[in-house]
Design an enzyme around this catalytic site. Sequence first.
Site, mmCIF file in Angstrom:
data_model
loop_
_atom_site.group_PDB
_atom_site.id
_atom_site.type_symbol
_atom_site.label_atom_id
_atom_site.label_comp_id
_atom_site.label_asym_id
_atom_site.label_seq_id
_atom_site.Cartn_x
_atom_site.Cartn_y
_atom_site.Cartn_z
ATOM 1 C CE1 TYR A 51 45.753 41.954 33.443
ATOM 2 C CE2 TYR A 51 45.386 43.943 32.158
ATOM 3 C CZ TYR A 51 45.331 43.269 33.366
ATOM 4 O OH TYR A 51 44.848 43.911 34.488
ATOM 5 C CE LYS B 129 42.390 41.371 34.642
ATOM 6 N NZ LYS B 129 41.925 40.833 35.935
ATOM 7 N NE ARG C 73 49.905 31.553 42.396
ATOM 8 C CZ ARG C 73 51.195 31.801 42.456
ATOM 9 N NH1 ARG C 73 52.047 30.844 42.791
ATOM 10 N NH2 ARG C 73 51.663 33.009 42.191
ATOM 11 C CG ASP D 36 46.916 27.782 41.029
ATOM 12 O OD1 ASP D 36 46.082 28.484 40.426
ATOM 13 O OD2 ASP D 36 48.043 27.529 40.572
ATOM 14 C CB VAL D 37 42.236 31.120 41.362
ATOM 15 C CG1 VAL D 37 42.238 31.889 42.678
ATOM 16 C CG2 VAL D 37 43.209 31.722 40.350
ATOM 17 C CB ILE E 83 43.427 45.655 44.093
ATOM 18 C CG1 ILE E 83 44.008 46.846 43.323
ATOM 19 C CG2 ILE E 83 41.910 45.759 44.159
ATOM 20 C CD1 ILE E 83 43.626 46.879 41.859
ATOM 21 C CB THR F 7 49.395 47.074 43.015
ATOM 22 O OG1 THR F 7 49.425 46.864 41.579
ATOM 23 C CG2 THR F 7 48.047 47.667 43.414
#
Length: 255
Positions: free
Chosen positions: A152, A156, A39, A60-61, A19, A187
């Site tokens: 997960y 979110k 990354r 790296d976030v 995305i 994806t």
Amino acid sequence: MGEAAVARHVMVTGGGTGIGAAIAALLKSEGARVSLLGRRREPLEKTAGSIGGATIVQADVTDAEAVSAAVASATAENGPVEILVNSAGIAMTAPFVKTDLDLLRTVWRVNVEGVFICTQAVLPAMLKSGFGRVVNVASTAGLKGYAYTSAYTASKHAVIGLTRSLALETAGRGVTVNAVCPGFTDTDLTSESVEKIVAATGRSADEARAALSDTNPLKRLIRPDEVADAVRWLVGPAAGAITGQSIVVAGGEVM
């Protein structure tokens, strides 16, 4: 994006694949100066080449210092980040009783802390200039529950909460903060989910993909470009009054 948004500096995290890559391609085609943050350099370079050029910044976030340095580097080349798309994310599945703290913390760090860190790195410049757009790529899992995805789904939901709170803090200061919530999208991340279903259930890959497609009334996976088009609207001038919203791109799965 419209004339008012052409040539703005867009940073897309997780911009090398899926995305994020689709969003980068669409906004680049409309005149944006694009920075891709991720990354791994190889997918970033591949996407940059395919969209006709982009600034690549590796980080790296979950590493605040690395993100700060990456933003500084991108700013030096393209000016302050005016549009941030937080697309970096991971999905890990397990029954709740088998979801250990390591799994929970890994998902939380990338999906929640990553959004927090990257947004903090660019927001001061947005507020100073009086213009900014932040779009968080969340998920339908931010608005409903799914079995075997407790970590997960929780992450979110947190992204949606962060989106709403920050939208209120920045309202009236030229900055909008929104989320897009795709359903199962075609994806690599979904392909990994298919592989896990096959391994766990013995179904064929086609059967597993069909099971994911059946979660929405369209009976197909969402296309990355469909999510990208929602982002294009949110960062454009016509959406200046839209903030704190979660735009669902899921074929009617969530209403």
